[in-house]
Enzyme design. Structure first.
Site, short mmCIF file in Angstrom:
data_model
loop_
_atom_site.label_atom_id
_atom_site.label_comp_id
_atom_site.label_asym_id
_atom_site.label_seq_id
_atom_site.Cartn_x
_atom_site.Cartn_y
_atom_site.Cartn_z
N SER A 257 2.01 -2.90 -2.86
CA SER A 257 2.62 -3.77 -3.87
C SER A 257 1.60 -4.59 -4.66
O SER A 257 1.85 -5.74 -5.00
CB SER A 257 3.66 -4.68 -3.23
OG SER A 257 4.72 -3.91 -2.67
N GLU B 267 2.72 7.55 4.32
CA GLU B 267 3.87 8.44 4.10
C GLU B 267 3.61 9.81 4.73
O GLU B 267 4.53 10.47 5.20
CB GLU B 267 4.15 8.55 2.59
CG GLU B 267 4.77 7.26 2.07
CD GLU B 267 4.39 6.87 0.65
OE1 GLU B 267 3.93 7.73 -0.11
OE2 GLU B 267 4.55 5.67 0.32
N LYS C 88 1.75 9.69 -5.94
CA LYS C 88 2.75 10.21 -5.00
C LYS C 88 3.52 11.38 -5.64
O LYS C 88 2.92 12.12 -6.43
CB LYS C 88 3.66 9.08 -4.51
CG LYS C 88 2.83 7.90 -3.98
CD LYS C 88 3.63 6.82 -3.29
CE LYS C 88 2.71 5.70 -2.82
NZ LYS C 88 3.38 4.66 -2.05
N GLY D 8 5.59 -0.32 -1.45
CA GLY D 8 6.80 -0.06 -2.20
C GLY D 8 7.91 -1.05 -1.93
O GLY D 8 9.06 -0.84 -2.34
N ASN E 14 -2.38 6.12 -6.77
CA ASN E 14 -1.75 7.19 -6.01
C ASN E 14 -0.37 7.43 -6.62
O ASN E 14 0.54 6.63 -6.43
CB ASN E 14 -1.64 6.77 -4.54
CG ASN E 14 -0.89 7.79 -3.70
OD1 ASN E 14 -0.59 8.90 -4.18
ND2 ASN E 14 -0.57 7.43 -2.47
N HIS F 290 -2.46 8.80 4.41
CA HIS F 290 -1.50 7.87 3.83
C HIS F 290 -0.31 7.68 4.79
O HIS F 290 0.12 8.62 5.45
CB HIS F 290 -1.00 8.38 2.47
CG HIS F 290 -0.28 7.31 1.72
ND1 HIS F 290 1.04 7.02 1.96
CD2 HIS F 290 -0.71 6.44 0.79
CE1 HIS F 290 1.40 6.00 1.18
NE2 HIS F 290 0.35 5.63 0.46
N GLU G 231 -3.60 -0.28 4.08
CA GLU G 231 -2.27 -0.38 3.47
C GLU G 231 -1.25 -0.75 4.55
O GLU G 231 -0.73 0.14 5.25
CB GLU G 231 -1.88 0.96 2.83
CG GLU G 231 -2.80 1.42 1.73
CD GLU G 231 -2.12 2.39 0.77
OE1 GLU G 231 -2.03 2.06 -0.41
OE2 GLU G 231 -1.65 3.45 1.21
O1 LIG Z 1 1.20 3.36 -0.99
C1 LIG Z 1 0.61 2.81 -1.88
C2 LIG Z 1 -0.59 3.42 -2.51
O2 LIG Z 1 -1.05 4.50 -1.76
C3 LIG Z 1 1.08 1.51 -2.40
O3 LIG Z 1 2.27 1.71 -3.07
P1 LIG Z 1 2.93 0.50 -3.91
O4 LIG Z 1 1.81 -0.05 -4.78
O5 LIG Z 1 4.02 1.13 -4.69
O6 LIG Z 1 3.38 -0.51 -2.90
#
Ligand SMILES: O=C(CO)COP(=O)(O)O
Length: 250
Positions: free
Chosen positions: A212, A96, A11, A172, A9, A94, A166
């Site tokens: 992560s 976010e 983003k 992140g 992803n 997601h 997740e």
């Molecule tokens: O949100 C994520 C994938 O959709 C995970 O992000 P990270 O791998 O940067 O923690």
């Protein structure tokens, strides 16, 4: 039998030129793998990514879509638009999108129905926040996220669903759920689906872990029996890291 999947992803990262460079590197280095490999660049670069990966086994997927067929929704993207450029898998839910764009379980349920109605595959994301885990509420939260968005679906729809657990506190942050924590939650998710539907559906759905995942922890996380791969953020933006994570699939 459920498939192994490693999805990146991206983003809101990588402009067109950067997208082309990363995809070229990934295509050139892609190992022989039994995992399905997916990348989700930003909307404006999806079409170029589809073209560039025409003869590659890497699938291009979308990070989001709107639930409406079309209409006065400025700035939004419909299922038809994605299908029109050859994208038939979409990430929905997601954290976010939930946190920054107000996407509720109710909105997400509509998006899932809209995507499935167009025969798209849905990668549905969910997971608890830190407070939920601290107060040992995480199983309840995850159960309600699944129930609210997915458990009204017909059993037949589940062949088009991929789940991505997740935990928000691991996204992140550099902090990963331990392989044991991931396995515990993934087993709980399968049990919850078994209760709502049946064991056949629960055992056939791929459940990815996200938060992560890096080259140095992927092998251990992916070795857990109920973890079918990963949804990767930061490490998906670096070709060698993403390839190493693909290689972590046994
Ligand atoms: O949100 C994520 C994938 O959709 C995970 O992000 P990270 O791998 O940067 O923690």
């Amino acid at each position: 039998m459920r498939s192994k999947i490693v999805a990146g992803n991206w983003k809101m990262n990588k402009n067109l030129a950067e997208t082309e460079v990363l995809l070229a590197e990934l295509s050139a280095k892609l190992p022989d793998t039994k995992a399905e490999v997916m990348v989700a660049p930003t909307f404006v670069n999806l079409s170029a990514a589809v073209d560039q990966l025409k003869s590659s086994s890497i699938e291009v997927v979308a990070q989001n879509m709107h639930f409406a067929e079309n209409g006065a929704y400025t700035g939004e993207i419909s299922a038809n638009m994605l299908l029109g450029i050859g994208v038939d898998t979409v990430i929905i839910g997601h954290s976010e999108r939930r946190a920054y764009f107000g996407e509720t379980d109710e909105i997400l349920a509509k998006k899932v129905v809209a995507a499935l109605g167009k025969n798209m595959r849905v990668m549905f994301c969910f997971g608890e926040e830190l407070e939920d885990r601290k107060s040992s509420n995480h199983f309840k939260i995850v159960e309600s996220q699944l129930k609210n968005a997915l458990f009204s679906l017909d059993a037949s729809a589940w062949s088009k669903i991929i789940l991505a657990y997740e935990p928000v506190w691991a996204i992140g942050t550099g902090e990963t759920a331990s392989p044991e924590q991931a396995q515990e939650m993934h087993a709980f998710i399968r049990k919850t689906i078994t209760n709502a539907y049946d064991a056949g559906i629960a055992n056939n759905v791929s459940i990815l872990y996200g938060g992560s995942v890096k080259p140095n922890n992927a092998v251990e996380i992916f070795s857990k029996p109920d973890v079918d791969g990963g949804l990767i953020g930061g490490a998906a933006l670096v070709a060698d890291d993403f390839i190493a994570i693909i290689n972590a699939i046994a």
